[in-house]
Scaffold this motif. Structure first.
Motif, mmCIF file in Angstrom:
data_model
loop_
_atom_site.group_PDB
_atom_site.id
_atom_site.type_symbol
_atom_site.label_atom_id
_atom_site.label_comp_id
_atom_site.label_asym_id
_atom_site.label_seq_id
_atom_site.Cartn_x
_atom_site.Cartn_y
_atom_site.Cartn_z
ATOM 1 N N ASP A 167 -5.038 -21.075 -30.792
ATOM 2 C CA ASP A 167 -6.276 -21.611 -31.285
ATOM 3 C C ASP A 167 -7.423 -21.819 -30.574
ATOM 4 O O ASP A 167 -8.332 -22.674 -30.667
ATOM 5 C CB ASP A 167 -5.870 -23.084 -31.943
ATOM 6 N N HIS A 168 -7.723 -20.538 -29.628
ATOM 7 C CA HIS A 168 -8.743 -20.437 -28.657
ATOM 8 C C HIS A 168 -9.940 -20.442 -29.496
ATOM 9 O O HIS A 168 -11.047 -21.141 -29.261
ATOM 10 C CB HIS A 168 -8.465 -19.376 -27.615
ATOM 11 N N ILE A 173 -15.006 -22.470 -32.847
ATOM 12 C CA ILE A 173 -15.588 -22.698 -33.786
ATOM 13 C C ILE A 173 -15.850 -24.203 -33.977
ATOM 14 O O ILE A 173 -17.035 -24.527 -34.601
ATOM 15 C CB ILE A 173 -14.810 -21.939 -35.090
ATOM 16 N N ARG A 174 -14.973 -24.689 -33.865
ATOM 17 C CA ARG A 174 -15.218 -26.358 -33.843
ATOM 18 C C ARG A 174 -16.274 -26.970 -33.280
ATOM 19 O O ARG A 174 -16.939 -27.759 -33.464
ATOM 20 C CB ARG A 174 -13.891 -27.109 -33.987
ATOM 21 N N GLY A 197 -3.555 -26.816 -41.521
ATOM 22 C CA GLY A 197 -4.399 -26.432 -40.258
ATOM 23 C C GLY A 197 -4.412 -24.929 -40.472
ATOM 24 O O GLY A 197 -4.169 -24.168 -41.382
ATOM 25 N N PHE A 198 -4.898 -24.325 -39.122
ATOM 26 C CA PHE A 198 -5.334 -22.756 -39.228
ATOM 27 C C PHE A 198 -4.796 -22.249 -37.872
ATOM 28 O O PHE A 198 -4.756 -23.150 -36.843
ATOM 29 C CB PHE A 198 -6.716 -22.402 -39.360
ATOM 30 N N TYR A 199 -4.806 -20.960 -37.529
ATOM 31 C CA TYR A 199 -4.691 -20.210 -36.204
ATOM 32 C C TYR A 199 -5.482 -19.213 -36.274
ATOM 33 O O TYR A 199 -5.937 -18.508 -37.254
ATOM 34 C CB TYR A 199 -3.313 -20.139 -36.019
ATOM 35 N N ASP A 200 -5.615 -18.597 -34.889
ATOM 36 C CA ASP A 200 -6.461 -17.687 -34.747
ATOM 37 C C ASP A 200 -5.754 -16.058 -35.310
ATOM 38 O O ASP A 200 -4.644 -15.929 -34.995
ATOM 39 C CB ASP A 200 -6.766 -17.241 -33.205
ATOM 40 N N ARG A 201 -6.781 -15.549 -35.840
ATOM 41 C CA ARG A 201 -6.051 -14.273 -36.456
ATOM 42 C C ARG A 201 -5.922 -13.149 -35.306
ATOM 43 O O ARG A 201 -4.841 -12.494 -35.176
ATOM 44 C CB ARG A 201 -7.257 -13.398 -37.247
#
Length: 599
Positions: A167-168, A173-174, A197-201
């Motif tokens: 999540d870097h 972005i947040r 939630g999400f995670y980095d591509r």
């Protein structure tokens, strides 16, 4: 759509921009008299039929019928709405466009593309910072230097590093207070499969920003630094990025492509960077997909009708198959292409690092024509036994069918026949039936587009069309036509509407054809006006007055014919016909009154 942007801003954009400059970025144009011509970017052609008028600031293709002003071109070429095209041009020329009058829904819809492009730039800055300034990026920088990339290339092509972890970028972005749903649409983050939630591509990868020909950042590619899979990962299709319409390195390659009339096409990011680093900047790379017709049309716009593409593929079986798949696409796209298959064990990157650019250019000079490559590859694969020859012909049938030029097809059939020692007639018989079927397709296609379905036009229509053409090309007569109220006598609604638009628009201060086209949304109407405007006509005042008199005489004859028919019906006591003719006359009178009332 145009109402969302003030008219004065539209006028400012139109006055600041130049249609030749904009179109020449994607189409190789050459001057012919007062206009420019080139190969149409919207359909495949060998002979230029795409015309651009710098005086009128319009374009028209006499092959496919596309036409309009600078906004029309940007909309069609870039797949944008009118507000998006206007904003794109406004950004280019430093014109500020207000959005305060838009509703929240309209503002969101119109600015989503711009917001994604902006977010992509912020992600690129994050990845660059990680590579150059963060301790986590040292591994990535060491990898790039080991691969032979110099610091100038790393900086010029905005390479970056996505750090290991989940999540870097998400946290970045947040911290910038950007909406996560926008990052999701941009393809920068992925929703978690379980839970919320999400995670980095992109994680623990070198990042390669992907720009279009106008230097807009569309998406990213990422490569691992070890043997992990997948080795390459690209952004998904988004509102701004489509891999079938995008090529890596295009923004840096386009000028050199125009200059050399040649473009090299490679498959990998490092292949492209090595080519550019060794001085061959007329190189682009595909993005994890086979070459498409859109790619070929795009490349043809840069190298021109006399240009060529050299496809540089790896020597492995996958590279050979990729070359074979591209043959049909290039032949249908009417762009000459050659195949350069490097020695075994090499891709463009490794070959250049090992042997340098001189040996590469020598090899490129010996690149095979596409059909020669196809034939030799098939011979090597199947041999020249009886079964092998049958398989060779079967394999090459679709490639032969893709050749539109009958002379070129005949020559290729002859070459194949001599190479495998089979009669030309036998090979032609193998492909004749599909060719016959295919020759009927253009007519069918034209019927579907409505070309053949267009009704035969009479003398009245031709006169009206001539009148509109005169108004566009010799606007000094517009006032005369308006004073005589000739538009009230037009029978074709489209031509009458165009004529009224000319009278209203060209009478204004600063009114011109490009402004006239901006008042209509329909692409067909814009194209029709552009076609008439660029028609090869020569006007003087005497000729114009002759046409006007001819039109007025035609109108009087038409009225007299109707009157005589009414009189004849009365004399013959034909009440049904009389009622129909009187109805026509009444309708004609009401229509003219309505037209006058609309002024």
């Amino acid at each position: 759509m145009a109402a969302y942007i003030p008219d004065d801003k539209i006028l400012s954009i139109k006055n600041a921009s130049d249609i030749v400059d904009i179109i020449s970025e994607s189409v190789a144009l050459r001057r012919t008299g007062r206009n420019f011509v080139g190969l149409c970017p919207f359909h495949a052609e060998k002979t230029p039929s795409f015309t651009v008028s710098p005086d009128k600031q319009i374009f028209y293709c006499f092959g496919c019928g596309a036409g309009g002003n600078i906004f029309s071109f940007v909309m069609k070429h870039e797949g944008l709405s009118f507000p998006e095209a206007a904003r794109s041009l406004a950004r280019r020329y430093g014109i500020d466009l207000p959005t305060r009058n838009l509703s929240p829904h309209e503002k969101k819809k119109l600015t989503e593309r711009e917001m994604i492009l902006t977010l992509n730039k912020e992600a690129m800055a994050f990845y660059q910072d990680c590579l150059i300034r963060k301790p986590a990026g040292r591994h990535g920088m060491a990898y790039l230097l080991k691969r032979g990339m110099n610091k100038s290339t790393i900086e010029d092509y905005k390479l970056g590093f996505a750090p290991e972890g989940w999540d870097h970028l998400l946290r970045y972005i947040r911290s910038r207070k950007k909406p996560l749903d926008l990052a999701l649409k941009a393809g920068l983050i992925i929703p978690r499969k379980s839970g919320s939630g999400f995670y980095d591509r992109f994680r623990n990868r070198i990042t390669f920003p992907i720009f279009d020909g106008q230097n807009q950042l569309l998406g990213f590619g990422g490569r691992v630094m070890d043997d992990a899979l997948p080795k390459y990962l690209n952004s998904p299709d988004t509102p701004v990025y489509n891999k079938s319409h995008s090529l890596y390195g295009l923004h840096c390659a386009r000028q050199q492509c125009r200059k050399t009339r040649t473009v090299y096409v490679v498959e990998g990011y490092f292949d492209l960077l090595a080519m550019h680093q060794f001085g061959m900047q007329n190189t682009v790379a595909t993005l994890g997909t086979a070459l498409t017709a859109s790619h070929v049309q795009m490349l043809k716009g840069y190298v021109g009708s006399q240009g060529k593409a050299i496809l540089v593929y790896d020597s492995d079986q996958a590279g050979v198959k990729a070359a074979q798949r591209s043959v049909t696409v290039f032949q249908k796209g009417l762009l000459e292409a050659r195949i350069l298959v490097l020695p075994k064990g090499h891709d463009p990157d490794s070959f250049l690092m090992a042997h340098g650019p001189e040996k590469f250019l020598l090899a490129a000079e010996k690149a095979m024509h596409m059909m020669t490559f196809m034939v030799e590859t098939a011979v090597e694969k199947y041999g020249l036994g009886i079964d092998g020859k049958v398989r060779i012909v079967n394999d090459l049938k679709s490639a032969l069918l893709a050749i539109d030029d009958p002379v070129a097809r005949s020559l290729q059939v002859k070459y194949l026949a001599e190479r495998i020692d089979v009669k030309e007639s036998a090979i032609l018989q193998k492909v004749r039936q599909p060719i016959q079927n295919r020759t009927r397709l253009p007519d069918d296609h034209r019927q579907k587009r409505g070309t053949n379905a267009t009704p035969v036009r009479g003398e009245t229509y031709r006169l009206e069309q001539k009148m509109v053409t005169m108004m566009l090309q010799f606007p000094e007569m517009v006032e005369v036509i308006a004073q005589r109220q000739l538009m009230d006598n037009f029978t074709d609604p489209l031509l009458a509407d165009v004529g009224r638009g000319i009278i209203e628009n060209l009478g204004k201060a600063g009114g011109d054809v490009a402004s006239l086209l901006s008042q209509w949304d329909e692409p067909e109407r814009k194209a029709a006006v552009a076609r008439l405007c660029l028609a090869d006509e020569h006007w003087d005042r005497s000729g114009c007055m002759n046409l006007i008199n001819q039109f007025e005489n035609s109108t009087r004859r038409r009225d007299n014919v109707l009157l005589k028919r009414i009189q004849a019906a009365e004399k013959n006591g034909d009440q049904d016909l009389l009622a129909e003719l009187l109805k026509q006359k009444q309708h004609q009178a009401l229509e003219r009154m309505g037209k006058k009332g609309g002024h």
